[in-house]
Motif scaffolding. Structure first.
Motif, short mmCIF file in Angstrom:
data_model
loop_
_atom_site.label_atom_id
_atom_site.label_comp_id
_atom_site.label_asym_id
_atom_site.label_seq_id
_atom_site.Cartn_x
_atom_site.Cartn_y
_atom_site.Cartn_z
N ARG A 66 0.82 -1.23 0.00
CA ARG A 66 0.00 0.00 0.00
C ARG A 66 0.85 1.27 0.00
N THR A 67 2.12 1.15 0.39
CA THR A 67 2.95 2.37 0.46
C THR A 67 3.40 2.84 -0.92
N THR A 68 3.35 1.96 -1.93
CA THR A 68 3.75 2.38 -3.28
C THR A 68 2.61 2.30 -4.30
N CYS A 69 1.71 1.32 -4.14
CA CYS A 69 0.75 1.10 -5.24
C CYS A 69 -0.26 2.23 -5.41
N VAL A 70 -0.41 3.06 -4.38
CA VAL A 70 -1.38 4.15 -4.50
C VAL A 70 -0.80 5.35 -5.27
N ILE A 71 0.51 5.36 -5.43
CA ILE A 71 1.17 6.57 -5.95
C ILE A 71 1.31 6.58 -7.47
#
Ligand code: UT7
Length: 329
Positions: free
Chosen positions: A153-158
């Protein structure tokens, strides 16, 4: 003879049709629309389901050539910035030239992560300024969905997918690229990296099982460096060229995080109306963000406008380009 500047004489973007919204992501990982919007400014991003980076680049370049009435055979050089090449080799620029019929161009890829477009623009502009070439294409493209872990979740939202391209031609009226300041600091590699797939950690069953072919980011650390360096380099290029905030018509910032964009604009003394923002609809397309902004705002740009492009990305890499816009559309 007046000095030759490398002027952008056309811009075109391409984004895939499939939308991945914050609501979609909230069904995949433990996140929410509210968290993503508040922390990043992103609402949705585009995903390339079929095809590679060269396919997005080809869509942008074909439309650019049409729009500028340019025969593909006239293009002499293509510089393509990406961190998601079609293959480790041959270069995506080579593949692109074949797909679009730019048969007389030589071409190469350049990797400077999110600063890729300003690195590529600065590099390509030299070939125009020296008088060597008359028609050069610069592309920023990334299919980030091919290296993003949709369980993280720390990268896929960006991140999202997209491409943008510009045509560079000589200008002797003083319009075009005026100056650039570029930096890199490889000690930042531990904070933003795709750990496997290169010569450091060649692909193996273990690298796949450990999910090392995906982007790893220590967001807080990167944020700290990004917010300081993007603001500093943007202010530095203004100072170096004696530009006040009134002189600057537009800031074209890398679209990684709305808070980093705001800090950069504040440091430059620019009001919101002078800042290009499309992060809400495309997210961070890495090398694609800056040409996608120029494409979105093209109709509002006027001949002679002073424009500052600035970016920060993996490496670390960062910098700013100052140019005078060369046409009214
Ligand atoms: O373009 C290349 C350069 N990259 C950048 O410029 C990115 C720079 N970094 C950033 O933009 C921000 O650091 C992020 C958007 C990546 C993260 O925002 P943040 O405000 O720095 O959040 P954080 O990493 O400090 O995390 C805060 C909390 C943590 O929970 P705890 O430890 O406080 O309980 C995270 O686990 O938010 C949590 N979190 C999330 N919660 C919901 C992290 N990601 C998510 C998520 N949804 N997607």
């Amino acid at each position: 003879m007046n000095k030759i500047h490398a002027a952008i004489t056309g811009v075109q973007g391409f984004v895939p049709k499939d939308v991945l919204s914050n609501e979609d992501l909230a069904k995949m990982v433990d996140t929410s629309d509210e968290w993503i919007i508040t922390r990043t400014g992103i609402k949705e991003r585009r995903i390339m389901k079929d095809g590679a980076s060269s396919d997005m680049a080809a869509q942008a370049v074909q439309a650019l050539l049409k729009k500028t009435n340019t025969d593909p055979a006239e293009i002499e050089l293509v510089v393509l910035a990406t961190v998601t090449p079609d293959y480790p080799f041959p270069s995506t620029a080579n593949v692109l030239c074949d797909k679009v019929g730019m048969s007389n161009a030589w071409s190469f890829d350049l990797n400077a992560a999110c600063s890729g477009f300003i690195y590529a623009l600065s590099t390509a502009s030299q070939f125009i300024e020296t008088g060597k070439y008359k028609k050069v294409i610069v592309v920023g493209v990334d299919k980030m969905s091919s290296i993003i872990d949709y369980e993280d979740r720390t990268t896929c939202v960006i991140f999202g997918d997209g491409a943008g391209a510009v045509l560079l031609e000589p200008n002797q009226e003083g319009l075009g690229v005026q100056d650039f300041i570029l930096h890199s600091d490889g000690s930042g590699r531990e904070f933003l990296v795709q750990p496997a797939g290169g010569s450091m950690n060649p692909a193996s069953i273990a690298t796949v099982e450990n999910r090392q072919h995906f982007v790893k980011q220590e967001g807080k650390q990167v944020f700290k460096f990004a917010v300081t360096n993007m603001a500093e380099v943007s202010a530095a290029i203004m100072e170096k060229n004696n530009l006040t905030s009134d002189d600057v018509a537009w800031l074209v910032p890398h679209q990684a995080n709305l808070r980093i964009i705001d800090a950069t604009a504040n440091r430059m003394g620019l009001p919101k109306e002078k800042v290009m923002i499309n992060i809400q609809k495309y997210g961070n397309t890495t090398a694609g963000t800056l040409p996608l902004c120029l494409w979105d705002y093209e109709k509002q740009l006027k001949k002679g406008d002073n424009i500052v492009l600035s970016a920060f990305g993996g490496g670390f890499t960062w910098g700013a380009v100052y140019l005078k816009w060369a046409y009214n559309s």
